[in-house]
Design a protein around this motif. Sequence first.
Motif, PDB file in Angstrom:
ATOM      1  N   TRP A 174       0.818  -1.214   0.000  1.00 17.06           N
ATOM      2  CA  TRP A 174       0.000   0.000   0.000  1.00 17.06           C
ATOM      3  C   TRP A 174       0.853   1.267   0.000  1.00 17.06           C
ATOM      4  O   TRP A 174       0.349   2.361  -0.283  1.00 17.06           O
ATOM      5  CB  TRP A 174      -0.918   0.011   1.216  1.00 17.06           C
ATOM      6  N   ALA A 175       2.154   1.158   0.316  1.00 19.85           N
ATOM      7  CA  ALA A 175       3.015   2.334   0.416  1.00 19.85           C
ATOM      8  C   ALA A 175       3.809   2.595  -0.857  1.00 19.85           C
ATOM      9  O   ALA A 175       4.665   3.486  -0.869  1.00 19.85           O
ATOM     10  CB  ALA A 175       3.979   2.171   1.589  1.00 19.85           C
ATOM     11  N   GLU A 176       3.564   1.861  -1.916  1.00 19.16           N
ATOM     12  CA  GLU A 176       4.348   2.044  -3.137  1.00 19.16           C
ATOM     13  C   GLU A 176       3.434   2.357  -4.316  1.00 19.16           C
ATOM     14  O   GLU A 176       2.246   2.012  -4.311  1.00 19.16           O
ATOM     15  CB  GLU A 176       5.165   0.776  -3.432  1.00 19.16           C
TER      16      GLU A 176
ATOM     17  N   GLU B 237      -3.492  10.793  -5.409  1.00 18.13           N
ATOM     18  CA  GLU B 237      -3.200  10.541  -3.996  1.00 18.13           C
ATOM     19  C   GLU B 237      -2.047  11.408  -3.501  1.00 18.13           C
ATOM     20  O   GLU B 237      -2.082  11.921  -2.370  1.00 18.13           O
ATOM     21  CB  GLU B 237      -2.872   9.057  -3.798  1.00 18.13           C
ATOM     22  N   GLU B 238      -1.034  11.605  -4.339  1.00 21.75           N
ATOM     23  CA  GLU B 238       0.057  12.494  -3.954  1.00 21.75           C
ATOM     24  C   GLU B 238      -0.430  13.931  -3.793  1.00 21.75           C
ATOM     25  O   GLU B 238      -0.040  14.632  -2.851  1.00 21.75           O
ATOM     26  CB  GLU B 238       1.176  12.426  -4.995  1.00 21.75           C
ATOM     27  N   ALA B 239      -1.279  14.365  -4.720  1.00 19.44           N
ATOM     28  CA  ALA B 239      -1.814  15.733  -4.629  1.00 19.44           C
ATOM     29  C   ALA B 239      -2.684  15.897  -3.387  1.00 19.44           C
ATOM     30  O   ALA B 239      -2.635  16.935  -2.699  1.00 19.44           O
ATOM     31  CB  ALA B 239      -2.601  16.060  -5.890  1.00 19.44           C
ATOM     32  N   GLN B 240      -3.476  14.879  -3.062  1.00 17.78           N
ATOM     33  CA  GLN B 240      -4.325  14.955  -1.875  1.00 17.78           C
ATOM     34  C   GLN B 240      -3.491  14.990  -0.600  1.00 17.78           C
ATOM     35  O   GLN B 240      -3.778  15.749   0.333  1.00 17.78           O
ATOM     36  CB  GLN B 240      -5.275  13.750  -1.854  1.00 17.78           C
TER      37      GLN B 240
ATOM     38  N   ALA C 175      -6.855  12.993   8.218  1.00 17.65           N
ATOM     39  CA  ALA C 175      -7.942  12.026   8.082  1.00 17.65           C
ATOM     40  C   ALA C 175      -7.876  11.027   9.226  1.00 17.65           C
ATOM     41  O   ALA C 175      -6.789  10.567   9.610  1.00 17.65           O
ATOM     42  CB  ALA C 175      -7.836  11.292   6.743  1.00 17.65           C
ATOM     43  N   ASN C 176      -9.033  10.704   9.788  1.00 15.85           N
ATOM     44  CA  ASN C 176      -9.117   9.736  10.865  1.00 15.85           C
ATOM     45  C   ASN C 176      -9.274   8.339  10.272  1.00 15.85           C
ATOM     46  O   ASN C 176     -10.283   8.031   9.628  1.00 15.85           O
ATOM     47  CB  ASN C 176     -10.303  10.060  11.783  1.00 15.85           C
ATOM     48  N   LEU C 177      -8.278   7.512  10.484  1.00 14.86           N
ATOM     49  CA  LEU C 177      -8.296   6.158   9.944  1.00 14.86           C
ATOM     50  C   LEU C 177      -9.015   5.213  10.898  1.00 14.86           C
ATOM     51  O   LEU C 177      -8.966   5.395  12.126  1.00 14.86           O
ATOM     52  CB  LEU C 177      -6.870   5.661   9.714  1.00 14.86           C
TER      53      LEU C 177
ATOM     54  N   ARG D  76      -3.151   5.800   1.907  1.00 15.66           N
ATOM     55  CA  ARG D  76      -2.080   6.174   0.992  1.00 15.66           C
ATOM     56  C   ARG D  76      -1.852   7.687   0.970  1.00 15.66           C
ATOM     57  O   ARG D  76      -0.695   8.149   0.909  1.00 15.66           O
ATOM     58  CB  ARG D  76      -2.398   5.656  -0.408  1.00 15.66           C
ATOM     59  N   CYS D  77      -2.926   8.464   1.058  1.00 13.58           N
ATOM     60  CA  CYS D  77      -2.777   9.927   1.140  1.00 13.58           C
ATOM     61  C   CYS D  77      -2.116  10.335   2.458  1.00 13.58           C
ATOM     62  O   CYS D  77      -1.280  11.245   2.496  1.00 13.58           O
ATOM     63  CB  CYS D  77      -4.132  10.599   0.995  1.00 13.58           C
ATOM     64  N   GLY D  78      -2.501   9.660   3.552  1.00 13.97           N
ATOM     65  CA  GLY D  78      -1.869   9.953   4.842  1.00 13.97           C
ATOM     66  C   GLY D  78      -0.387   9.603   4.856  1.00 13.97           C
ATOM     67  O   GLY D  78       0.422  10.301   5.495  1.00 13.97           O
ATOM     68  N   PHE D  79      -0.006   8.537   4.155  1.00 14.66           N
ATOM     69  CA  PHE D  79       1.407   8.179   4.066  1.00 14.66           C
ATOM     70  C   PHE D  79       2.199   9.249   3.315  1.00 14.66           C
ATOM     71  O   PHE D  79       3.311   9.608   3.722  1.00 14.66           O
ATOM     72  CB  PHE D  79       1.536   6.819   3.372  1.00 14.66           C
ATOM     73  N   GLN D  80       1.646   9.767   2.242  1.00 15.98           N
ATOM     74  CA  GLN D  80       2.310  10.847   1.520  1.00 15.98           C
ATOM     75  C   GLN D  80       2.423  12.089   2.398  1.00 15.98           C
ATOM     76  O   GLN D  80       3.448  12.800   2.362  1.00 15.98           O
ATOM     77  CB  GLN D  80       1.539  11.163   0.241  1.00 15.98           C
TER      78      GLN D  80
END
Length: 609
Positions: free
Chosen positions: A203-205, A211-214, A225-227, A241-245
């Motif tokens: 999920w991290a690649e 998603e990068e823009a978000q 964002a609350n996961l 994925r957005c939170g990881f970026q």
Amino acid sequence: MSEQAGYSPSFKRPSDILRMRRKRARSEGVGAGGRSSAASPGLSAPGVRPFSPGPLLGAQSRSGGVKRRNPFASIENTYNSPKKRAAVWSDGDIDSLGCKPVVEAESENRTQEPDRGDAPKFTDLLLQADKEDATHKKHLSVSEDDSLFEEDLFDDKPAPSILTSPQGPPTRETAPPAVCVEYPADWSLKTRLLFTSPLPFSWAEHLKAQEEAQGLTQHCRATHANLPQHIQEPRCSSELRCGFQQCLLYWQHPSLPWLSLFPRIGAERKFSGKSAPWAQDEVLQQSLMSEWSVSITSLYSMLKAKLCPYFYLCSYQFTVLFRAAGLSGSKGITAVLSPTTRGLREAMRAEGIEFTLPLLEEKRKSKDQGSTQHHTEEEEQQLTETNDHKEAEEDDDDDEDGGFSWLKEMGVQDKIKKPDSISIKLRKEHSEVRLDHRPESVVLVEGSNTFTLLNFLINCKSLVAATGSQAGLPPTLLAPTAFRGATLHTLKARSVNVKTQVRAGYQDVCSLEITGPVMPHALHSLTQLLRPAQRGGFSAGLYTHEPTAVFNIPTCARTEQHKQDGAAQDLGGCGLHPSTVSQLVQPSTLGKSALRQLHMKDYSYTWRS
């Protein structure tokens, strides 16, 4: 043949004796088959082996000779033990208690139940004999009692590694590692993170452009964002994925694409051979320093307004951490500087900056507490020694002033070079010089003195290297939030699946590597993402920038720590996640060490520092 002198008619040759013994063995072997085993000598009771642990069951039905004694049986642990036989198997006790030998008692139990009445049991008598043996051992000394030196190889409890004295203090068992749902805040900078888990990090690649823009938008707008607690398909979760970026972003000044400006201490080899147009251009150096001054002033203003939680200043000699009021349990703004030198500390004192050396003060307090606990003659002896030491120092001072008068008497005062005042001063302050570039040289500045420190750093010429590969390059500024003149950078992430050898085969292990200047908020945010994504099970290896490991020292006493709830509310607009702020406001507990390993199992943390 005539008899020789000294010959005896009863004398037999050795060959004749051996022949007779062989004939006797053959004749006895033929008749031995019909003999009964009970007729053999050496048996005290029928069916019982000598020195055996118990009765020989079914001995009457067997044929042949008596079986030899077991060489591994302990005499003290048998039914024929001398102590137990003396306590139990006396003739008068057997008749009075109605006890019988083991074989006879078993033969009678098969037909009828014995009439015991109020007589004690045979096992009770054995236990009583054991108690008497134990009481007898208690009166033995340490040298006489061999049981202190024996090891029970079949005991479940682990044997101690050393012999403990019976009168000594009890040994303390080490407490298990702490297990909780949160780990302490680590204020040191990390150069690399290595996460491992049995579940993949797919999920991290290969993040999508959307998603990068978000993630970039969430970072700039400080929205989080609350996961959920559990994510079934992490690869399909766009929020994850957005939170990881978002966790990988940080702000830096200055920014030179062809140079890696972190770390700066000991990075001369990385800078060598790279293009540095400012090295010989003083105008360009002044331009870089003026822009840098604007950036650090902007950061301090945001820190004072609690819009920026903290920032780092990384120079080629030392690193400074500025923290907002309320973080790490402090009431005001704090600055921690490490490592330092005697010249830097003297320059700070000359500018009127009040600071403390927390680690040295802690050692002094521990020594003072230890000295107050012993009110004995040793204190008087120490006082006399200190007085003698002071007198010796006074004599040394007198020698320094007039200690070279003997050169004049000899007439060689002009031929021998005298030590100057600077070298004499260095000799006096050798203990302070010995503190340089060590963790104990960390400096803590609090309150309004941090603003004086800021002006000192802006105007300090030694802040920038004059020679070498880093000559003319301003220090690096790192912050979690945007500031004037900053550039947005991203930490490098890479996921790899490898196979590790286990006992019988190979096991798939997935890893996620993060490189770059990892700040405290980024470490906490990443672990918050990995908790649901890896289903509460992962491990992390943390690689610390060693000069910053000492930043975890406590900045205030426990009695001066104010409520962290109000501090977390005041820092709500700093741009960090509320859970990260609640962790950073807690007082530091790691001391001068940093986190090295972090493990999560069943949604609970364990760590090593």
